[in-house]
Design an enzyme around this catalytic site. Structure first.
Site, PDB file in Angstrom:
ATOM      1  N   ASP A 293       5.159  -3.909   4.931  1.00 30.39           N
ATOM      2  CA  ASP A 293       3.734  -4.538   4.828  1.00 30.39           C
ATOM      3  C   ASP A 293       4.084  -6.076   4.937  1.00 30.39           C
ATOM      4  O   ASP A 293       4.616  -6.439   3.842  1.00 30.39           O
ATOM      5  CB  ASP A 293       3.185  -4.180   3.518  1.00 30.39           C
ATOM      6  CG  ASP A 293       1.657  -5.086   3.594  1.00 30.39           C
ATOM      7  OD1 ASP A 293       1.068  -5.159   4.465  1.00 30.39           O
ATOM      8  OD2 ASP A 293       1.489  -5.649   2.560  1.00 30.39           O
TER       9      ASP A 293
ATOM     10  N   GLU B 134       2.699  -3.173   9.906  1.00 31.55           N
ATOM     11  CA  GLU B 134       1.300  -3.557  10.036  1.00 31.55           C
ATOM     12  C   GLU B 134       0.940  -4.251  11.472  1.00 31.55           C
ATOM     13  O   GLU B 134       1.682  -5.181  11.613  1.00 31.55           O
ATOM     14  CB  GLU B 134       0.664  -4.075   8.954  1.00 31.55           C
ATOM     15  CG  GLU B 134      -0.803  -4.183   8.746  1.00 31.55           C
ATOM     16  CD  GLU B 134      -1.226  -5.022   7.577  1.00 31.55           C
ATOM     17  OE1 GLU B 134      -1.071  -4.597   6.345  1.00 31.55           O
ATOM     18  OE2 GLU B 134      -1.867  -6.244   7.957  1.00 31.55           O
TER      19      GLU B 134
ATOM     20  N   ASP C 171       1.410  -4.692  -2.434  1.00 27.55           N
ATOM     21  CA  ASP C 171       2.245  -4.748  -0.929  1.00 27.55           C
ATOM     22  C   ASP C 171       3.306  -3.408  -0.808  1.00 27.55           C
ATOM     23  O   ASP C 171       3.366  -3.081   0.116  1.00 27.55           O
ATOM     24  CB  ASP C 171       3.164  -5.894  -0.992  1.00 27.55           C
ATOM     25  CG  ASP C 171       2.236  -7.251  -1.226  1.00 27.55           C
ATOM     26  OD1 ASP C 171       1.894  -7.762  -0.325  1.00 27.55           O
ATOM     27  OD2 ASP C 171       1.988  -7.376  -2.448  1.00 27.55           O
TER      28      ASP C 171
END
EC number: 3.1.21.10
Lengths: 176, 176
Positions: B7, B68, B141
């Protein structure tokens, strides 16, 4: 001062090396473009950018890397690629201990043409004149990379004086 | 399949390793955060991200990196840092020949919660349940990185079937 200017992009990443000091004629040491195929996957394109930037660092041993400061207000389609390519260029320089300087597009235009809203042709014309070239470097990304390097050389003295003033102020604060 | 989920972020880059196959219980192999100081200069922060990701790749030898997919519609202040951190992560993986897979935030949420609009708490709760953890991984996260890895493991079979169908269609086209 020898500066590698980088106009970041995944498809065409402009690179240009300029040597000189503010107030004296400047010399171009090299100009070109690092390209990666638009149909390759993103990871491989970033590896291609890394290899290209590494070659320019090896060959020209610049003291500073000047790169365009990317704004997210730009074209939504291209801004991510620009941010990613600039990240790789900054990583390559910082890994070697080479300082990275960021300049906005309008700072670069203002430095070389006197106007922050100059167009690409005007920037190309001034780069050609300032480096005493026979013709504007092609593509525009290459000319923009040279303009970044010129901008850095001309702005550096003012930036250094500012940093020295800040450092002096900070050290006075500590000893007071 | 062992997947490193990332992330991306400059201040906190979530990382999580999940092992397993679709339809079977999954196992967490590691979770954490790569941090860089917000007051450091950008080049040094990118070097810090690179060193952190390299350590995770060395230690866990994942077969895939799932990251991501960054959209520029996001918060303007953070999107550039996200794009730059993700570029470094993708570069590290691609350099080693590890495939990189991109998943959108809504794909990840839909995969682990059934809804593409789930909030962070819901994602954290499902990650905790799916990996049989005692508590949700902190910070968010880190949980998001695990969710990315889970999403990849569950989506991979469908994606592979799709790629095989496309490849088969293309080869039939050539022989026809």
């Amino acid at each position: 001062m020898r500066v590698l200017g980088v106009d970041p992009g995944l498809t065409r990443c402009g690179v240009g090396v300029v040597e000189g000091v503010a107030g004296r004629p400047l010399t171009m040491r090299g100009v070109g473009v690092v390209r990666t195929p638009p149909d390759a996957d993103l990871g491989h394109r970033l590896v291609g950018i890394e290899q290209g930037i590494e070659r320019w660092l090896d060959e020209h041993e610049p003291e500073v890397l000047a790169v365009e400061r990317v704004f997210s207000q730009h074209n939504v389609r291209t801004v991510m690629g620009t941010a990613q390519a600039s990240a790789v260029a900054m990583l390559c320089a910082s890994r070697r201990g080479i300082p990275v300087a960021l300049h906005t597009p309008s700072e670069v235009k203002a430095a070389v043409t006197g106007s922050g809203r100059a167009d690409k042709a005007q920037v190309g014309a001034m780069v050609t004149r300032l480096l005493r070239l026979d013709a504007p470097p092609k593509p525009a990304d290459a000319a923009d990379a040279l303009a970044l390097a010129i901008c850095h050389i001309w702005r550096a003295p003012a930036q250094n004086r500012l940093q020295q003033a800040v450092a002096l102020h900070a050290s006075k604060g500590r000893t007071a």
